[in-house]
Design a protein around this motif. Sequence first.
Motif, PDB file in Angstrom:
ATOM      1  N   ARG A 109     -33.710   8.836  -2.869  1.00 22.13           N
ATOM      2  CA  ARG A 109     -32.533   8.486  -1.628  1.00 22.13           C
ATOM      3  C   ARG A 109     -33.289   8.210  -0.629  1.00 22.13           C
ATOM      4  O   ARG A 109     -33.015   7.339   0.324  1.00 22.13           O
ATOM      5  N   LEU A 110     -34.025   9.181  -0.074  1.00 22.66           N
ATOM      6  CA  LEU A 110     -34.850   9.242   1.052  1.00 22.66           C
ATOM      7  C   LEU A 110     -35.608   8.004   1.353  1.00 22.66           C
ATOM      8  O   LEU A 110     -35.542   7.122   2.287  1.00 22.66           O
ATOM      9  N   GLY A 156     -34.363   4.604   3.655  1.00 18.12           N
ATOM     10  CA  GLY A 156     -35.227   4.555   4.909  1.00 18.12           C
ATOM     11  C   GLY A 156     -35.324   5.648   5.713  1.00 18.12           C
ATOM     12  O   GLY A 156     -35.915   5.501   6.909  1.00 18.12           O
ATOM     13  N   GLY A 157     -35.003   6.653   5.244  1.00 17.07           N
ATOM     14  CA  GLY A 157     -35.322   7.799   5.932  1.00 17.07           C
ATOM     15  C   GLY A 157     -34.218   8.909   5.796  1.00 17.07           C
ATOM     16  O   GLY A 157     -33.252   8.623   5.199  1.00 17.07           O
ATOM     17  N   ALA A 215     -37.147  20.127  -9.813  1.00 12.41           N
ATOM     18  CA  ALA A 215     -37.456  18.689  -9.975  1.00 12.41           C
ATOM     19  C   ALA A 215     -36.629  17.496  -9.956  1.00 12.41           C
ATOM     20  O   ALA A 215     -36.907  16.568  -9.414  1.00 12.41           O
ATOM     21  N   ALA A 216     -35.770  17.934 -10.823  1.00 10.94           N
ATOM     22  CA  ALA A 216     -34.679  16.578 -10.752  1.00 10.94           C
ATOM     23  C   ALA A 216     -34.093  16.394  -9.326  1.00 10.94           C
ATOM     24  O   ALA A 216     -33.732  15.272  -9.000  1.00 10.94           O
ATOM     25  N   PHE A 217     -33.522  17.510  -8.604  1.00  8.35           N
ATOM     26  CA  PHE A 217     -33.252  17.643  -7.030  1.00  8.35           C
ATOM     27  C   PHE A 217     -34.101  16.753  -6.262  1.00  8.35           C
ATOM     28  O   PHE A 217     -33.675  15.765  -5.675  1.00  8.35           O
ATOM     29  N   LEU A 218     -35.449  17.146  -6.361  1.00  5.13           N
ATOM     30  CA  LEU A 218     -36.271  16.571  -5.671  1.00  5.13           C
ATOM     31  C   LEU A 218     -36.642  15.180  -5.886  1.00  5.13           C
ATOM     32  O   LEU A 218     -36.683  14.221  -4.799  1.00  5.13           O
ATOM     33  N   VAL A 219     -36.560  14.812  -7.111  1.00  6.82           N
ATOM     34  CA  VAL A 219     -36.623  13.102  -7.463  1.00  6.82           C
ATOM     35  C   VAL A 219     -35.568  12.316  -6.774  1.00  6.82           C
ATOM     36  O   VAL A 219     -35.678  11.294  -6.373  1.00  6.82           O
ATOM     37  N   PRO A 257     -26.216  13.069  -3.001  1.00  6.79           N
ATOM     38  CA  PRO A 257     -26.022  14.056  -2.080  1.00  6.79           C
ATOM     39  C   PRO A 257     -25.095  15.026  -2.994  1.00  6.79           C
ATOM     40  O   PRO A 257     -25.464  16.250  -3.238  1.00  6.79           O
ATOM     41  N   HIS A 258     -24.157  14.508  -3.646  1.00  9.76           N
ATOM     42  CA  HIS A 258     -23.147  15.255  -4.407  1.00  9.76           C
ATOM     43  C   HIS A 258     -23.800  15.787  -5.567  1.00  9.76           C
ATOM     44  O   HIS A 258     -23.336  16.857  -5.985  1.00  9.76           O
ATOM     45  N   VAL A 259     -24.442  15.088  -6.317  1.00 12.36           N
ATOM     46  CA  VAL A 259     -25.110  15.374  -7.446  1.00 12.36           C
ATOM     47  C   VAL A 259     -26.081  16.660  -7.085  1.00 12.36           C
ATOM     48  O   VAL A 259     -26.228  17.546  -7.915  1.00 12.36           O
ATOM     49  N   ASN A 260     -26.972  16.240  -6.171  1.00 10.83           N
ATOM     50  CA  ASN A 260     -27.816  17.345  -5.578  1.00 10.83           C
ATOM     51  C   ASN A 260     -27.150  18.633  -5.227  1.00 10.83           C
ATOM     52  O   ASN A 260     -28.096  19.621  -5.580  1.00 10.83           O
ATOM     53  N   VAL A 261     -26.098  18.721  -4.737  1.00 16.68           N
ATOM     54  CA  VAL A 261     -25.338  19.961  -4.625  1.00 16.68           C
ATOM     55  C   VAL A 261     -25.100  20.623  -5.699  1.00 16.68           C
ATOM     56  O   VAL A 261     -25.277  21.853  -5.814  1.00 16.68           O
TER      57      VAL A 261
END
Length: 187
Positions: A99-100, A104-105, A90-94, A49-53
């Motif tokens: 992680r999802l 497990g969700g 795309a990187a964010f989504l991958v 999550p920190h990388v994604n932000v």
Amino acid sequence: MAYVPRERIRPLTVVLSVVSLGLVFAAAGGQIPQSTVPAAPEWILDLIPHVNVAISATAIGTIALGWRAIRRGRIDRHRVAMLASFGLFAAFLVLYLYRLVATGGPQEFPGPAAVEQFVYLPILAVHIFLAVVCIPLLYYVLLLAGAYPLEELSQTNHARVGRVAASLWLISFALGIVVYVLLHVTY
């Protein structure tokens, strides 16, 4: 030189959108087994999550740079910025989907129920809605850009749809950062 046959832009947009959104909704709905992704240490899952932000904030910057470049007639800079934005997305989504599935969700909201109901969930809903709407728009403008030479691109819907896509994309990324702050900073 065109890379995408012009008559296939709309069907390709539909196929890419359905496959992408199907994957996202399958992962969010727990339909993809955890065994399909390699296991990762907990610290990596916690880091995503920190990388994604950071990716989201960078994407906001590249979208803004791309918008500014095209308004100034800097087509090459616009192309680079928008392709970078799509690559960041795309990187964010991958990472998000990994992680999802690996955890497990979706992550549960750790704050008070009133904040969840009246702040977090509405912001999350708008963020998700805009992200879903953006997917076909982004594919469409990218495919148009790949199908037409620069001299002919202005005769397509690329600029009109691109403005809408970029606007919604910026809002979606910004709301994603708000969701992050609510999940990982405030609570």
